[in-house]
Design an enzyme around this catalytic site. Structure first.
Site, mmCIF file in Angstrom:
data_model
loop_
_atom_site.group_PDB
_atom_site.id
_atom_site.type_symbol
_atom_site.label_atom_id
_atom_site.label_comp_id
_atom_site.label_asym_id
_atom_site.label_seq_id
_atom_site.Cartn_x
_atom_site.Cartn_y
_atom_site.Cartn_z
ATOM 1 N N CYS A 145 27.392 34.856 117.351
ATOM 2 C CA CYS A 145 26.980 35.502 116.089
ATOM 3 C C CYS A 145 26.109 34.567 115.266
ATOM 4 O O CYS A 145 26.609 33.677 114.582
ATOM 5 C CB CYS A 145 28.202 35.938 115.283
ATOM 6 S SG CYS A 145 27.763 36.761 113.743
ATOM 7 N N CYS A 148 26.678 34.738 111.506
ATOM 8 C CA CYS A 148 27.902 34.044 111.059
ATOM 9 C C CYS A 148 27.713 32.525 111.090
ATOM 10 O O CYS A 148 28.146 31.822 110.182
ATOM 11 C CB CYS A 148 29.087 34.370 111.967
ATOM 12 S SG CYS A 148 29.217 36.078 112.469
ATOM 13 N N ASP A 149 27.132 32.022 112.162
ATOM 14 C CA ASP A 149 27.195 30.580 112.424
ATOM 15 C C ASP A 149 25.862 29.841 112.318
ATOM 16 O O ASP A 149 25.838 28.609 112.353
ATOM 17 C CB ASP A 149 27.774 30.341 113.830
ATOM 18 C CG ASP A 149 29.204 30.860 113.936
ATOM 19 O OD1 ASP A 149 29.904 30.850 112.907
ATOM 20 O OD2 ASP A 149 29.610 31.281 115.024
#
Ligand code: NDP
Length: 320
Positions: A145, A148-149
């Site tokens: 992701c 997300c990261d």
């Protein structure tokens, strides 16, 4: 004879509102349903907490100004659902029968539940390559992701695998944060929409490696590089990267509903636009099981809330 009757009674249960799945969508549905007096019973599935259990810091969920570890955040969600007396059971649902107004659902242990309202929040699972190092270095440089990261790799060099819209979107997203992004495409063309491909090709710090596959993720404790192969020439080389993103698609966890609920060609549940209603009255879909576009914890939580409100309205309208 008596013993058989007791056994039968013990494995049948009537529930007002059943929630299947325990990610942000499922827990949010539980919080709303419980506060509305629906006495929800939740079956968590095989990975209680869902995909956030395999993420590190979550920094984009509103209300956590300092960020929160994914597993800790899901523990918060769980405690909030339990505070309103959601009955949470760590078990899996393996079969459903949505043929009548009272839906029948079976657990892996053979427990049979009858309920007028089912909220499906079974989520989706990222697909992985299955190459050496990928599993071992998850959360240590390997991620599925970018949204997300990606932030954790700012000004660093990263690689991403995939050639669909997700890979195109995530690679251009990463290019805004990272100093250099290497997109590994296994064929000599991308599957992504034309406009997304143009965006990829027009991003200066985004380098596309055609006919290229990742063979191994390198590094002792964190990602230090990727061994890649050109599948046309057979030539192998090492890309020195600190982040490795896999964007080869997701698999919605919807197999057990295939006989009953409308799904798209990838298996995502189809809900009425802007609602959580499925084609079966009393069955509601929320979270990533019905969302292949956004796939964020906060959007999943939002649709979980919607599903509980839709279920509550349905139960009132039908006199339950
Ligand atoms: P897709 O299934 O569309 O694409 C997966 C990609 O991964 C393919 O290009 C495939 O390559 C590649 N791939 C699969 N396995 C491997 C492997 N082992 N090694 C290397 N590459 C591999 O998934 P997406 O997640 O990209 O998209 C899913 C759906 O969501 C699509 O319908 C997409 O249009 C939609 N979507 C829409 C968005 C938007 O509109 N903004 C954003 C994101 C997704 P190959 O092509 O060679 O098979």
């Amino acid at each position: 004879m008596g013993a058989r009757l007791v056994t039968f009674a013990a494995i049948m249960e009537n529930v007002k509102c059943l929630i299947i799945g325990s990610g942000p969508a499922g827990y949010t549905a539980a919080i709303y349903a419980a506060r509305a007096g629906l006495k929800p019973v939740m079956y968590t599935g095989p990975q209680p907490g869902g995909q956030l259990m395999i993420t590190n810091d979550v920094e984009n969920y509103p209300g956590y100004p300092e960020g929160r570890m994914g597993p800790e955040m899901m523990e918060d969600f769980r405690r909030q659902a339990e505070r309103f007396e959601t009955d949470i059971r760590n078990e899996m649902i393996t079969k459903v029968d949505f043929s009548g107004p009272i839906h029948k659902v079976w657990t892996e242990g053979g427990h049979e539940i009858h309920t007028p309202a089912v909220i499906i929040a079974t989520g989706a699972s990222a697909k992985w390559l299955g190459i050496p190092g990928e599993d071992r270095l998850q959360n240590a440089g390997v991620s599925a992701c970018a949204v997300c990261d990606g932030f954790f790799y700012r000004k660093q060099v990263v690689a991403i695998v995939g050639a669909g819209d997700t890979a195109a979107e995530e690679s251009t997203y990463l290019a805004k944060i990272c100093s250099e992004v290497h997109l590994l495409v296994r064929r000599d063309e991308m599957r992504a929409s034309k406009i997304m491909q143009e965006r990829v090709l027009n991003t200066p710090n985004l380098i596309v490696h055609w006919n290229t596959e990742a063979k191994e993720v390198l590094g002792q404790d964190v990602v230090e590089g990727i061994r890649i192969i050109n599948n046309k020439t057979g030539e192998t080389s090492v890309l020195n990267v600190t982040g490795f993103f896999v964007a080869i698609g997701h698999q919605p966890n919807t197999g057990i509903f295939a006989d009953w609920l409308n799904q798209d060609e990838s298996g995502y549940l189809i809900a009425t636009p802007g609602r959580t209603l499925t084609n079966i009255p009393g069955v509601f879909a929320c979270g990533d099981a019905q969302d292949k576009i956004y796939r964020q914890a906060v959007t999943a939580a939002g649709t979980g809330c919607m599903a509980a409100l839709d279920a509550e309205r349905y139960l009132v309208e039908h006199g339950y």
